[in-house]
Design a protein around this motif. Structure first.
Motif, PDB file in Angstrom:
ATOM      1  N   ILE A 210       2.785 -10.468  13.619  1.00 15.95           N
ATOM      2  CA  ILE A 210       3.856  -9.468  13.649  1.00 15.95           C
ATOM      3  C   ILE A 210       3.615  -8.504  14.805  1.00 15.95           C
ATOM      4  O   ILE A 210       2.498  -8.040  15.022  1.00 15.95           O
ATOM      5  N   TYR A 218       8.843  -7.794  14.648  1.00 21.67           N
ATOM      6  CA  TYR A 218       9.262  -9.021  15.326  1.00 21.67           C
ATOM      7  C   TYR A 218       8.177 -10.090  15.127  1.00 21.67           C
ATOM      8  O   TYR A 218       6.988  -9.774  15.031  1.00 21.67           O
ATOM      9  N   LEU A 219       8.609 -11.336  15.099  1.00 20.70           N
ATOM     10  CA  LEU A 219       7.691 -12.451  14.890  1.00 20.70           C
ATOM     11  C   LEU A 219       7.216 -13.007  16.229  1.00 20.70           C
ATOM     12  O   LEU A 219       8.027 -13.380  17.092  1.00 20.70           O
ATOM     13  N   TYR A 229      12.489 -22.061  11.595  1.00 19.71           N
ATOM     14  CA  TYR A 229      12.123 -20.973  10.693  1.00 19.71           C
ATOM     15  C   TYR A 229      13.109 -20.901   9.534  1.00 19.71           C
ATOM     16  O   TYR A 229      14.240 -21.402   9.603  1.00 19.71           O
ATOM     17  N   PHE A 231      14.393 -17.926   6.603  1.00 21.89           N
ATOM     18  CA  PHE A 231      14.369 -16.591   6.010  1.00 21.89           C
ATOM     19  C   PHE A 231      14.743 -16.673   4.526  1.00 21.89           C
ATOM     20  O   PHE A 231      15.389 -17.629   4.080  1.00 21.89           O
ATOM     21  N   LEU A 255      12.738  -9.646  12.492  1.00 21.10           N
ATOM     22  CA  LEU A 255      12.706  -9.841  11.035  1.00 21.10           C
ATOM     23  C   LEU A 255      13.795  -9.055  10.316  1.00 21.10           C
ATOM     24  O   LEU A 255      14.223  -9.454   9.238  1.00 21.10           O
ATOM     25  N   GLU A 258      14.211  -8.862   6.316  1.00 20.02           N
ATOM     26  CA  GLU A 258      13.703 -10.048   5.626  1.00 20.02           C
ATOM     27  C   GLU A 258      12.272  -9.810   5.139  1.00 20.02           C
ATOM     28  O   GLU A 258      11.431  -9.302   5.875  1.00 20.02           O
ATOM     29  N   TYR A 260       9.987 -12.085   4.303  1.00 18.84           N
ATOM     30  CA  TYR A 260       9.042 -13.083   4.797  1.00 18.84           C
ATOM     31  C   TYR A 260       9.796 -14.103   5.628  1.00 18.84           C
ATOM     32  O   TYR A 260      11.039 -14.160   5.630  1.00 18.84           O
ATOM     33  N   VAL A 261       9.022 -14.948   6.335  1.00 17.28           N
ATOM     34  CA  VAL A 261       9.624 -16.012   7.124  1.00 17.28           C
ATOM     35  C   VAL A 261       8.699 -17.228   7.081  1.00 17.28           C
ATOM     36  O   VAL A 261       7.477 -17.102   7.175  1.00 17.28           O
ATOM     37  N   ARG A 277       6.302  -9.672   5.677  1.00 16.76           N
ATOM     38  CA  ARG A 277       6.590  -8.398   6.323  1.00 16.76           C
ATOM     39  C   ARG A 277       5.419  -7.448   6.120  1.00 16.76           C
ATOM     40  O   ARG A 277       4.846  -7.355   5.034  1.00 16.76           O
TER      41      ARG A 277
END
Length: 853
Positions: A210, A218-219, A229, A231, A255, A258, A260-261, A277
């Protein structure tokens, strides 16, 4: 009692005892148990029918769950299990194999006088019922060598039988009043843990992180482009391709909100990461502690700043100590060199078969049956009122379809159905585990980059990939590691506040597994919480409490198919780490804790301990000792209402029977006085039945016929008689009482044979203490299907009358993959309701192609 008597000796009491000496017969493990010389036959006609309100309260909460009613991967029936929530839930929704009728509270108060006509009608009605009952007994009385169908002629009573019209004549046993905890020795958990399936998880590559920009997350993905990916907000099994052309900041995946991803990089499914997150950190990270406030009578304060509970679902204390060696080493280190002292409560007893009844008491202090209307004090609410930040996770799939979408084994189910919200202020997003399972085992679009030993088969060994327990891995690491990292982040984000967290782990909920990596990770996490690592301070404040416990031992699988396993299921671990400065300031706490390590305890006492920790910093009124005052204070149902206007003001079950572990518990504490149900009490004298004795063999053979009869009834009740085979009702050999070989091999039917049998003690006869009758436990195997074994529980009073509704059945291989072809046949037949499939597998015997069903 002679000193030479070993505390785990079992003998049948069916024969005549001579003098004070008693015969002792060892189990296969060589353990023994003392038998008292003064015994008498328990006549069920002497049962006391005067059930007080308190006894109704103590007995009615129990629910004989066969399992947690969790959903397996074959269940595609999307039935709504939440209907009629406002009306309260039917017990059959939880336990179709339990008692056929729910026993509600005795809500009838002393009402107005009844008229002579009413009294006469009642007497006449009772006479009719009694007459019908004796007529039924005459019809159903079992012969030693006949089938139930057609009903045989009642046999002539033998010399050792009592009364002319008994259906079953149980052998006499000891009274629980003869039991002495000081002479009690727990039989060893004697399985070789090294022969269990090794669950040693190797983490995969971590290629995600992150990055924060302008307060947004941001990922960052470090792998060849393009990557895919998923979401939380996406449709089921939907994976999108990230359209970036570089790894620059401008092309990072935002993100947003969201939680998690899921990320998959080339070459495909088994190159996967899951990213949660990150938490917002406090503005001033230098603040480590909540401001100290001294408690007063007008505003009681907590005794500590942090309280954290780690619940390992489904492991006995004995197995925990053997399998979790690294955790035990860390606890020993903490005890000797750290700032906490560890207390190990070895006589900690369950209150039910599995998670729903036990967790209900831990978290609310109330039974699961009375969850909607009964008085309760939810621990998160208690601590939030006292100024704590609160967090919780069930550690399993839940919440996918909304706030009510949790399984009955998760406490979030109970809390959300009452209040319309999940428990605690923060809860780790559990939908991630649902999607991890579905995309991996159902949708086949997702994999994981962490690995297990080659001999471990995901879809077979890990409870058949059951959705609630979910595969051990999620992306690059184990689910338990994700959960630990989540708690670490939550604790860090709430520095400077009082913190209360309850996190659960489901790893141990799989039979015949050795949880190697979980032991290693949990040990490190406990060290991080209490000691810290080199150069890194502990996650918890010095003035903190850590509880490590289980709600029950494993209740299925081969380790429970023995009498030691039966006992160990009822004794989960409870380790409590308390700050040494607090114990030095309060020496009475130390004395009580040491004393209570030799008391029979339960979840009721842990629940009351949570109350004590939250309200314990306050002075006692003049003329009362602190111990006397605080014992009464936390047992008072109005204790919260005195300081918080909207709190409950009724006394819960835990307040009636539970005591704080920090306060002395009477040395006469028994299961009965501690609110522990007789049929789940591990600390009592048990009787092993002996097939070489006439009364025992007769009783065993007739009990086996009752079990076969119940199996046949259930196939009709659940409408699977078109697929499930009928159990034989003919004894084989026909005329062997007592057993000709002196063994259980002669206790059988055409398809079933008994392997062992035990009885609990006779309930107490102490004045003012109401208790139910004895409980009998049988282990039975299928003659032609070696992996198919049953653990059966029957209530004595029902057995004598030939009733089967209260019988519970656990089928050892019910979770094995070979049963699933049978489940598919039932589903395809169209007669079985999908939601009952996890119940049907405990009694249904069906011929499935290429499978041992």
């Amino acid at each position: 009692m002679p000193a030479a008597v070993n505390p785990w000796s079992y003998s049948s009491l069916g024969g005549q005892r001579q003098g004070q000496e008693q015969e002792q017969e060892s189990l296969q493990d060589g353990q023994s148990f003392p038998l008292q010389s003064q015994v008498r036959f328990r006549d069920n006609d002497d049962d006391d029918d005067d059930n007080s309100d308190q006894e109704e309260h103590k007995s009615d909460y129990r629910i004989n769950f066969q399992e947690d009613n969790r959903v397996d991967p074959l269940d595609t029936d999307d039935e709504d299990e939440d209907e009629d929530d406002n009306e309260g839930r039917d017990l059959d929704d939880y336990a179709p194999l339990a008692a056929g009728s729910k026993r509600p509270y005795n809500t009838s108060a002393k009402g107005k006088p009844r008229s002579p006509c009413q009294i006469l009608a009642t007497v006449m009605g009772s006479a009719v019922v009694v007459a019908l009952a004796f007529a039924l007994l005459s019809l159903l009385h079992l012969s030693n060598n006949k089938s139930l169908d057609p009903p045989p002629t009642p046999p002539t009573p033998q010399a050792n039988e009592t009364g002319p019209a008994r259906l079953l004549n149980p052998p006499a046993g000891m009274s629980i009043d003869d039991f002495n905890l000081a002479n009690f020795t727990i039989p060893p958990w004697d399985w070789d843990i090294n022969l269990f399936l090794p669950i040693d998880i190797t983490n995969g590559p971590k290629f995600t992180s992150i990055k924060w920009r302008n307060g947004e997350q941001y990922l960052v993905v470090d792998c060849p482009l393009p990557y895919q990916y998923h979401f939380r907000s996406f449709k089921k099994n939907e994976l999108r391709e990230h359209a970036s052309v570089s790894h620059s900041d401008d092309d990072l995946l935002h993100l947003g909100e969201e939680p998690y991803v899921f990320v998959m990089c080339p070459p495909g499914q088994n190159n996967a990461n899951v990213v949660f997150r990150e938490f917002d950190m406090p503005d001033d990270p230098t603040i480590q502690h909540a401001p100290h406030v001294t408690g007063t009578a007008q505003a009681p304060q907590p005794l500590v700043e942090d309280v954290v509970m780690l619940l390992v679902d489904a492991i006995s204390r004995a197995k925990f100590r053997i399998a979790m060696k690294t955790v035990m080493e860390v606890l020993n280190t903490v005890n000797t060199t750290g700032g906490h002292r560890i207390y190990d409560f070895e006589h900690y007893n369950v209150l039910g078969q599995n998670s729903p009844p036990n967790k209900a008491f831990i978290y609310s202090g109330q039974s699961i049956e009375n969850m909607n209307k009964g008085p309760k004090h939810w621990v998160w609410d208690v601590y939030q009122e006292q100024g704590f930040r609160t967090a919780h996770t069930d550690g399993e799939c839940g919440g996918e379809e909304g706030v009510h979408d949790y399984i009955s084994g998760a406490i979030s189910y109970e809390y959300s159905h009452i209040y319309g919200r999940v428990p605690a202020q923060y809860q780790m997003n559990q939908v991630s585990w649902c999607q991890n399972h579905d995309m991996h085992l159902v949708g086949k679009v997702w994999g994981q980059s962490c690995t297990l030993p080659p001999k471990v088969r995901y879809d077979v060994d890990l409870m058949g990939g059951m959705r609630y327990n979910t595969p051990y891995c999620a992306g690059e690491k184990a689910i338990h590691e994700h959960i630990m990292e989540n708690m670490e982040g939550w604790l860090a984000s709430n520095k400077g506040n009082k913190r209360f967290a309850t996190y659960s782990f489901m790893d141990a909920h799989s039979p015949d597994h050795h949880h190697i990596s979980f032991d290693r990770k949990l040990a490190k996490f406990v060290q991080d919480l209490l000691i810290g690592q080199e150069g890194v301070p502990p996650l918890l404040n010095p003035n903190s409490v850590l509880v490590i416990m289980a709600d029950h031992g494993l209740h299925y699988g081969r380790e429970t198919y023995t009498f030691p396993g039966f006992i160990h299921h009822k004794i989960p671990p409870l380790f409590v780490a308390l700050p040494k400065p607090l114990l030095e300031q309060r020496p009475e706490f130390t004395a009580a804790l040491e004393q209570n390590q030799n008391r029979i305890l339960s979840h009721l006492d842990l629940h009351q301990t949570f109350h004590h920790l939250a309200y314990g910093d306050q002075p006692a009124p003049e003329g009362q000792s602190y111990t006397e005052y605080m014992t009464k204070f936390i047992a008072d149902g109005t204790f919260r209402r005195q300081f918080h206007d909207n709190s409950p003001n009724m006394t819960s079950y835990a307040q009636t029977f539970g005591r704080s572990l920090l306060l002395p518990i009477e040395n006469t504490r028994s299961c009965s006085s501690g609110g522990i149900p007789h049929d789940f009490c591990a600390f009592q004298p048990f009787l092993d039945l002996d097939p070489s004795k006439s009364i025992d063999a007769t009783f065993l053979r007739q009990s086996l016929l009752l079990f076969a009869k119940r199996m046949n009834e259930l196939t009709i009740i659940h409408k699977v008689d078109d697929v499930c085979l009928q159990s034989s009702m003919t004894l084989q050999p026909l005329d062997t009482t007592p057993s000709a070989t002196g063994s259980f091999e002669d206790i059988g039917t055409a398809d079933l044979v008994m392997e062992s049998a035990y009885a609990s003690a006779s309930p107490t006869k102490q004045p003012g203490v109401q208790s139910k009758g004895r409980v009998f436990y049988f282990m039975v195997r299928d003659r032609t299907r070696p992996r198919r074994k049953y653990s059966i529980t029957m209530q004595e009073a029902d057995m004598v009358l030939g009733l089967t509704d209260s019988m519970t059945i656990q089928q050892m291989s019910a979770y094995a993959a070979e049963w699933y072809p049978c489940a598919q046949r039932i589903t395809h037949a169209g007669k079985a309701i999908g939601r009952w499939r996890d119940v049907v597998k405990h009694f249904c015997v069906c011929q499935a192609a290429n499978a041992e069903a």
